[in-house]
Scaffold this active site. Structure first.
Site, short mmCIF file in Angstrom:
data_model
loop_
_atom_site.label_atom_id
_atom_site.label_comp_id
_atom_site.label_asym_id
_atom_site.label_seq_id
_atom_site.Cartn_x
_atom_site.Cartn_y
_atom_site.Cartn_z
N ASP A 82 51.68 44.45 17.17
CA ASP A 82 51.68 43.07 16.69
C ASP A 82 52.69 42.96 15.56
OD1 ASP A 82 50.35 40.31 16.47
OD2 ASP A 82 50.13 41.09 14.43
N CYS A 103 34.61 37.23 14.65
CA CYS A 103 34.28 36.44 15.83
C CYS A 103 33.04 35.59 15.56
CB CYS A 103 34.04 37.36 17.04
SG CYS A 103 33.63 36.46 18.55
N CYS A 109 34.41 40.66 22.73
CA CYS A 109 33.73 39.81 23.71
C CYS A 109 34.67 38.85 24.43
CB CYS A 109 32.62 39.01 23.03
SG CYS A 109 33.20 37.74 21.87
N CYS A 120 30.23 36.81 18.62
CA CYS A 120 29.53 38.10 18.60
C CYS A 120 29.48 38.75 17.23
CB CYS A 120 30.14 39.07 19.61
SG CYS A 120 31.80 39.64 19.16
N GLU A 128 54.60 41.46 22.09
CA GLU A 128 54.58 40.03 22.42
C GLU A 128 55.98 39.56 22.80
OE1 GLU A 128 51.55 38.05 19.34
OE2 GLU A 128 52.96 39.44 18.42
N ASP A 156 45.44 41.70 12.48
CA ASP A 156 46.59 42.23 13.21
C ASP A 156 46.18 43.34 14.17
OD1 ASP A 156 48.18 40.49 11.82
OD2 ASP A 156 48.84 41.96 10.33
N CYS A 162 38.75 37.41 20.46
CA CYS A 162 37.99 38.57 20.04
C CYS A 162 38.26 39.72 21.00
CB CYS A 162 36.50 38.25 19.99
SG CYS A 162 35.46 39.66 19.54
#
Length: 394
Positions: free
Chosen positions: A193, A363, A347, A366, A277, A373, A344
């Protein structure tokens, strides 16, 4: 593979004068060819092509033996092709509905590269192979120029270019059939990232610091730019001030490139598969100022973010990483970045509220908490693995 190698030239005083004259004559040839195209279309509606202008070169050289006739015919053809590519890009942008950007005349200081398309045609790499300690390149009209060869040249030299950067001269070799240098397999896979606080954060939790080279030299650069603003245009002192500002920017550029090479090499040595990315950096750093009718919001904040992104040098890093991964036999996968920072990794719940702060992720579904990052890097590596499996199945 095809690779470009850049070496420092060490010309003598007379050779430096000849190189400067070579650049100036090629600049004038470029501007004259552009004026030819503009006038022919404005007066007679005729589109002049590269072939037409290349055919006129022999007459131009014959009429100006002490000027244009001194230099390599093929290098002048490369300058005309450079103009032709500028027009091709202009028409491509017009067809795509983008801002056209008509080719412009090159002023002094705006034309700093001359290319020889083929080794042996007006130029010769390693022109004195029997020399015991030095390497030379021979350029028509200039002579044998000494090269500071800091690394071996592998493959076949395809094209040779001379580039001026401030007060320095560089030789750029484009080489074909460069052999790959594969590294031993590690069996590891990671997602990365890119950020501003840290240049790179991997899915393993490793963070590569962002040195902020431009911010570190901002004080000296600001002083140099203020000094430049006080100088009278056209004066000798202004030219010196311009050179000082350019030298500071050049140092930042070299520092950024050097750091990108080192950071990319660490990743390539550690992982067999690297997922990143597929960022559109030009869109991300677009100005938010808007127009007079519709002014933008948070313009100052967006300007600061744009400056930080460009200072991090994401584009330079990704380009360097791509070249090193190809040479080392590593696999590089680019994935869609949409939602990776809000999803997340435990989940799969995606919500804006998951990102509590710039560095904290929690999150709301959850309760999973992690560094933002690192969480994004885990999502990136999973997306890359899914793409890889889909490609193998297809």
């Amino acid at each position: 593979m095809r690779r470009s190698l850049k070496f420092l030239l060490r010309p003598t005083r007379h050779q430096e004068i000849a190189l400067t004259a070579c650049l100036e004559d090629h600049r004038q040839l470029y501007n004259a060819a552009l004026e030819h195209r503009r006038t022919a279309y404005a007066k007679a509606g005729v589109s002049v092509r590269y072939g037409d202008q290349s055919a006129e070169l022999k007459h131009i050289r014959a009429d100006d033996t002490g000027g244009q006739g001194r230099w390599s015919f093929s290098s002048q053809q490369a300058t005309l092709r450079r103009l032709d590519k500028a027009f091709a890009a202009f028409f491509r942008r017009v067809k795509a509905g983008r801002t056209p950007g008509f080719p412009r005349f090159k002023g002094r200081g705006r034309f700093d590269t001359v290319e020889w398309p083929k080794d042996g045609d007006g130029c010769r790499w390693d022109s004195q192979p029997g020399h015991p300690s030095a390497t030379y390149v021979r350029l028509q009209g200039v002579g044998h120029v000494r090269v500071h060869r800091h690394r071996p040249v592998k493959g076949r030299v395809k094209t040779i270019s001379v580039k001026r950067e401030g007060s320095r001269w560089y030789l750029v070799l484009s080489c074909d059939n460069v052999p790959a240098e594969p590294l031993p397999a590690t069996g590891a896979m990671a997602g990365i990232d890119l950020g501003v606080a840290s240049l790179v954060t991997t899915s393993d939790g490793v963070r590569v610091a962002n040195p902020r080279h431009l911010a570190a030299g901002a004080g000296r650069l600001a002083d140099a730019q203020r000094d430049l603003a006080r100088k009278r245009r056209g004066s000798r002192r202004r030219r010196k001030a311009v050179a000082r500002v350019a030298a500071l920017h050049g140092k930042v550029r070299r520092q950024r490139l050097d750091y990108a090479h080192k950071a990319a090499l660490v990743l390539v040595r550690a992982y067999d598969v690297i997922v990143h990315e597929d960022l559109r950096i030009a869109n991300m750093t677009r100005s938010a100022s808007g127009t007079v009718e519709a002014p933008g919001r948070n313009v100052a904040q967006k300007s600061g973010l744009n400056r930080s992104i460009l200072d991090a040098g994401w584009g330079v890093f990704l380009t360097t990483l791509s070249h090193k991964a190809e040479s080392a036999g590593r696999e590089l996968i680019a994935v869609n970045p949409a939602g990776t920072s809000r999803t997340c990794s435990r989940c799969g719940h995606c919500a804006k509220a998951n990102r509590v702060t710039q560095a904290e992720f929690r999150c709301v579904s959850c309760g999973h908490a992690a560094h933002a990052d690192v969480n994004a890097a885990v999502n990136i590596v999973r997306a890359g693995l899914a793409l890889r499996q889909a490609a193998e199945a297809a």
